[in-house]
Each structure stands twice: as C-alpha cells, then as structure tokens.
Scaffold this motif. Structure first.
Motif, PDB file in Angstrom:
ATOM      1  N   TYR A   5    -131.310  59.223   8.350  1.00 58.57           N
ATOM      2  CA  TYR A   5    -131.159  60.680   8.800  1.00 58.57           C
ATOM      3  C   TYR A   5    -131.472  61.600   7.668  1.00 58.57           C
ATOM      4  N   LEU A  22    -127.839  58.730   6.215  1.00 57.92           N
ATOM      5  CA  LEU A  22    -127.541  57.264   6.886  1.00 57.92           C
ATOM      6  C   LEU A  22    -128.924  56.355   6.823  1.00 57.92           C
ATOM      7  N   GLU A  28    -122.199  66.752  18.120  1.00 59.82           N
ATOM      8  CA  GLU A  28    -122.081  65.326  17.591  1.00 59.82           C
ATOM      9  C   GLU A  28    -121.526  64.347  18.379  1.00 59.82           C
ATOM     10  N   GLU A  79    -120.211  55.964  12.092  1.00 63.15           N
ATOM     11  CA  GLU A  79    -120.475  55.938  10.592  1.00 63.15           C
ATOM     12  C   GLU A  79    -119.659  57.257   9.842  1.00 63.15           C
ATOM     13  N   MET A  80    -119.159  58.007  10.759  1.00 63.62           N
ATOM     14  CA  MET A  80    -118.509  59.221  10.232  1.00 63.62           C
ATOM     15  C   MET A  80    -117.047  59.343  10.812  1.00 63.62           C
ATOM     16  N   TYR A 113    -123.801  60.202  15.425  1.00 59.72           N
ATOM     17  CA  TYR A 113    -123.680  59.556  14.164  1.00 59.72           C
ATOM     18  C   TYR A 113    -122.969  58.161  14.304  1.00 59.72           C
ATOM     19  N   ILE A 133    -126.296  64.568   5.897  1.00 55.87           N
ATOM     20  CA  ILE A 133    -125.384  64.290   7.054  1.00 55.87           C
ATOM     21  C   ILE A 133    -124.326  65.410   6.511  1.00 55.87           C
ATOM     22  N   HIS A 181    -119.521  60.725  18.211  1.00 53.68           N
ATOM     23  CA  HIS A 181    -119.014  59.696  17.375  1.00 53.68           C
ATOM     24  C   HIS A 181    -118.364  58.709  18.083  1.00 53.68           C
TER      25      HIS A 181
END
Lengths: 442, 142
Positions: free
Chosen positions: A224, A206, B73, B118-119, B115, B26, B75
């Motif tokens: 990242y 990213l 993570e 973005e994910m 993240y 990632i 999100h």
C-alpha cells in the motif's frame, strides 16, 4: 525504479566480523527452540555435534559450524541433539573419535571436523561417524573464509540428512514473511534457521503476501505504499522495487512459475475477484477463474505448471479448487467437513496440497490431501495455523501459528509433514505471518 | 556473507531513521463519526436492514454535501486468512459503495479500498471485537 531503502550505510561494514557474529548469535538466542508436539513424535536419532578441532592458525569462531549444524538437525525433526555438557571426549579433540566415549552416551552418530587456517582462509574437513560401525560414513572438505562457515554448515547438514533419510535437507534456504511494525506491516527475510533476519521493505503501510521469484533474486508482493494495493517486485540484491500495477483494484497472492514473464494473481480489477495470468507489465493476459458474486483468491501452481490450485467461495464459503493451467476443468477438492478452507499450496513433489480449514473448535488448522482431495489429513490441532508454504524438496511446511503465543500473535513454525512436531522459527513478538519458503541456493 | 548482512542491517536502520515523520501510507483505524460504519456477518458482504438504514443516512449526508468525496474502506475480523480477507474487505466496500450509488450519490465521488483484517478497530480477540471489526468505514476525503 525506486529505492526500497535509501543508500546503504557502508561504513557500518567497518564494524566487521565482530558485529556480524553478534547479530547472528543474538538472533539465534532470540529464536530459542521450543517444540510443540502436534502428534506423537517418532524415534529421534541421537546425534552428537562437538566443537571442531583447530589444527593450525587462529580461526575466529569456527564453532558456528557445530552450532549451525545442531540447529539445522534439530529443525529437521529427525534427530535428538545430544547436550554438549554431557560429552566425555575433550572439546576440540583431533583425530578419530574415542568410540567408547560416544557409545556410552548412546550416540548413533557424531559430527566432527577439523580446521586449518592459512592467511585467513579456512580449510574445513567435516565428518559424520557411525558409532556402532566405528567408522566415518561421510566426509567433505570445504574452503572459504569465516563469512562462509554458516553456508558450509548448512551444506553439511543437508549431506547428513541425505545419509540418514535418503534425501537432502532444506538448509541454506531463506524465508520471506510479513510482520507487524507498529501499525504497519513490512517484509522481512531470514535464513531458515532464523539467522541473518532483516527488514526488506520500508513501505510505511501494508507490505503483504510475499512470494519468491524462482531464482531467489526477488520477491513479488502487494504493498500500500501508494495508498492502494499494488504489486511490486523487490530485488534483494539491489534493494530496489519495481511497481507492477498501479490502480485502486486489489491485486494479491502473486505467484511466478519458473523464470517466466507471467504470474498468477487474484485481482478484482474487473469488479469481481478472479484469478488471472498477468504479465510483468501488470496487464492481465488471461482470466482463468471467476464466478459472479464469488471470491477467487490464493492461486498456487502445481510443480510442473500444468495445474493450479486456488480458493473460491463459489459454493458458499471458501473451499479449495483445482483447474488446468488454461482454466479448464475446475473442481473442488477440499472435503474435510469445514465450511471455510483457504490458502492452498501444492507440494514440490506434486503428491499433496496443503491448505487451511476452520476446525470444529473455531481455530484454523493445517491439512494436506492428495491433489484430487483424497486422503485428507489434519496436521495441527491447537491455536490458529495459517499460510502453509512447502520446503523446496517437499518434506516440510512452514506456517504461521498462534500455538506458542496465543490469539492474534503469530510466530513462524516448521514441521515435517509426515511427523508434524512444530519447531518455532521466530518468537512471535511482531506477529510474523505469510511465510514464503525460498528456493535452494543456486 | 557477513558484510552483505551488515549492509542490509545498516540499510534498514538508515531508512527507518530517515523516514521518521514521513507520510504514512495507511490511515489510523477509527470509528465512523459523521458517516457511521456498517457491520457485516462473518464471511459475508450482505447488507442487512440495519446496514441499509445507516447507508441511507450516509447517502442523505453525501447528497446534502455534494462537494465532499468519500472513500469506503472494507474491513474484516482477524479470523480466516489474510489474502481471502483482503478480497472479502474489497467486496464489503463495494457492496456499501454500490448501495450509496443506488441512493443517488454520484459514483465519481466514491472510491473503495480494502484493508482486510489488517486494521482492526477493536484489538481484542472475541466475538464482540470481531463484530465491530467486520465493517465498511466511510472516510471523507476533502
């Protein structure tokens, strides 16, 4: 120091001008113009921009100049570009305009020019004619080679803007943004008109939140590429990136002021998201805003550097706040009946702050207000509109919008703040987001 | 100018070709398996009762498998702006990690990363997708 991109493939340069032109034209075609009316447009000035007169020599495609000027003046939101198919005067006509050929079409102005080519060097004279007065109101002479004609076109477009609006335009500037590439996000840079678009990073992760250094040489951004969000500064000339921070903490939204050695950034290295002034060595110099349990993010300098706008959730949902640059006198300025406002950006003129709020219908809309929060004005009304960034002279915003392609698919659009008709800059195929408008060329 | 442009374009192509098969920086979005995801309300990093029960199960597993480390993570759903959501994701990861520590998992075994939006786990643009995407995910590292 690390290579962003491996060694340049210099042999590609052998393809020379032809391929270069192909790239430029294919990009122009890719970013075909579509206007999305946000609010009623004011009267647009009818202007004709015919092909140039070639006085001598073989020039290659000199008509990039009228094409680039047409695109610029269309983006400006002040003009109605008249269709060349309607022109009566012969294309490439030399000498004074045939006045009646333009007055009958209702043209207010005609942009014409002539080119001499002597051993590859172009001498270009460009004029703006006032059809009612039947005389030139602007004339400029430029010289250069074919590779410089777009730059010349942008300069003249800015001069035309000065004649009609009293202020030079933003043409010739570049825009950085973050765009999807499969699962990844990479940084791209393009000319304001969509030409010369290229991929800057290849971080395979990213690469987000790009922000220009004030001299236009580099971008600071969060990447990242080390599998954690770190700050990097990528130089556009050398294509190298310098790593600024290296920790699992999140640093995002870095913004330089002038060519100083420090920048604002949101970081949670202390355990809570807070706004810091940070040095180029990645060390925090001063914590400026932070409240336990609150998210502080997206700092933005006022043009004189004396104040900072930022986003904070200290009152519950995120809202826009301002403070002095030493962190004192923090107060909320967003009062637009929305529980969720983010992404403040201070106008280069100093008189307005642009920001984004979640609207009644659930979409995210652009607003501007005075820096004290008074006179808020909603600029967009449909889709999601995020990440505003001001033109260097303070009349325009570029932002990411889903209005053209629907939920989740962002394209970049540009609009006058005082008469917001959206002009699309990208096609939205790779969800282009987080634009940052570069400085005027030096 | 055109030559400079070509250099950039050429460079972009060259490095893309070169890096095919190279390491991704990632991970791919996936739903929790051994350790289940916990979900959050819009613009919130609060752990509700359901989330705490899932985290208690996850803590039991981690306590029973002391050689395993975990990356939490954080999100978000796609709504709201990217920068704010990055910070919100970091808070969600931290809230989940802190709760695991309170249940006896050594802090040294837990790392966190955000993240943001973005994910997404679910690429759709509706309430159901958004609810799934607002999550803390637990990636077993070894």
């Amino acid at each position: 120091m690390e290579n962003l991109n491996k060694k340049p493939l210099s042999y590609l340069a052998l393809f020379g001008i032809a391929l270069g032109l192909f790239v430029i034209f294919s990009q122009l075609a890719a970013y075909a113009q579509t206007d999305l009316y946000v609010r009623g447009a004011g009267r647009l000035i009818p202007i004709a921009i015919p092909e140039l007169c070639l006085r001598s020599g073989v020039a290659g495609d000199i008509n990039q100049i009228p094409q680039a000027i047409s695109r610029d003046l269309d983006l400006s939101g002040y003009f109605q570009i008249q269709n060349p198919a309607s022109f009566i005067e012969r294309p490439g006509h030399c000498g004074e305009p045939v006045w009646s050929d333009w007055s009958v079409l209702g043209s207010d102005g005609v942009v014409r020019g002539e080119v001499d080519v002597v051993s590859g060097q172009l001498n270009i004279k460009l004029y703006l004619y006032d059809i009612a007065k039947q005389r030139a109101v602007l004339g400029k002479e430029y010289s250069g080679d074919l590779s410089q004609v777009r730059k010349i076109a942008h300069k003249f477009a800015n001069e035309i803007m000065r004649i009609y609006t009293g202020e030079s335009g933003p043409f010739g500037t570049r825009v950085a943004y973050s765009s999807r590439l499969g699962r990844f996000k990479e940084l791209f840079v393009m000319d304001l008109d969509g030409a010369n678009n290229y991929q800057l990073t290849n971080d395979l992760g990213l690469a987000i939140s790009p922000s220009w250094l004030p001299d236009g040489s580099s971008l600071i951004y969060t990447s990242y590429r080390r599998r954690q969000p770190d700050l990097f500064i990528a130089n556009l000339g050398t294509k190298r990136a310098v790593q600024i921070t290296n920790s699992p903490a999140l640093e995002i939204g870095a913004r330089f002021f002038n060519q100083s050695d420090s920048f604002l950034v949101a970081s949670d290295h202390g355990g809570e998201s807070a706004i810091y002034l940070m040095g180029r060595d990645g060390r925090p110099i001063k914590k400026l805003a932070g409240v336990k349990g609150s998210i502080e993010t997206s700092p933005a300098w006022s043009p004189d550097g004396s104040k900072i706008a930022f986003c904070s959730s200290r009152g519950g949902g995120p809202q826009i706040y301002i403070m002095n640059s030493d962190g004192s006198d923090q107060r909320r300025i967003s009062y637009v009946s929305s529980p969720y406002c983010t992404s403040p950006r201070w106008s280069p003129k100093g008189d307005k702050i642009a920001f984004v709020c979640r609207g009644m219908g659930g979409g995210f809309q652009l607003f501007v207000s005075s820096p004290d929060g008074s006179s808020p004005q909603q600029l967009t009304a449909s889709g999601d509109n995020e990440d505003p960034t001001w033109s260097p002279e303070g009349r325009y915003l570029i932002f990411a919008t889903t209005a053209s392609r629907g939920a989740g698919n962002f394209a970049l659009a540009m609009a006058r703040v005082d008469n917001p008709v959206m002009k699309l800059l990208t096609n939205g195929r790779n969800s282009e987001t987080q634009p940052d408008w570069g400085p005027l060329p030096q | 100018m055109i030559f400079a442009l070509l250099t950039f374009v050429g460079t972009g192509c060259a490095c893309r070709a070169k890096k095919v098969g190279g390491p991704d920086n990632i991970p791919v979005a996936e739903a929790g398996d051994v350790l289940r995801d916990v979900n959050f309300a819009f613009d919130s990093s609060q752990l509700d009762a359901t989330a705490r029960k899932i985290l208690a199960d996850n803590a039991s597993w981690l306590n029973a498998n002391p050689s395993k480390n975990v990356q939490v993570e954080g999100h978000c759903d796609e709504r709201g702006t990217n920068e704010y959501n990055m910070a919100l994701g970091a808070r969600r990861a931290k809230a989940a990690a802190d709760y695991l520590v309170s249940l006896g998992v050594a802090a040294s075994r837990i790392s966190t990363v955000s993240y943001g939006e973005e994910m997404p786990l679910d690429p759709r643009h509706n309430e159901e997708a958004w609810a799934r995407n607002r999550r803390a995910h637990f990636r077993i590292l070894n």
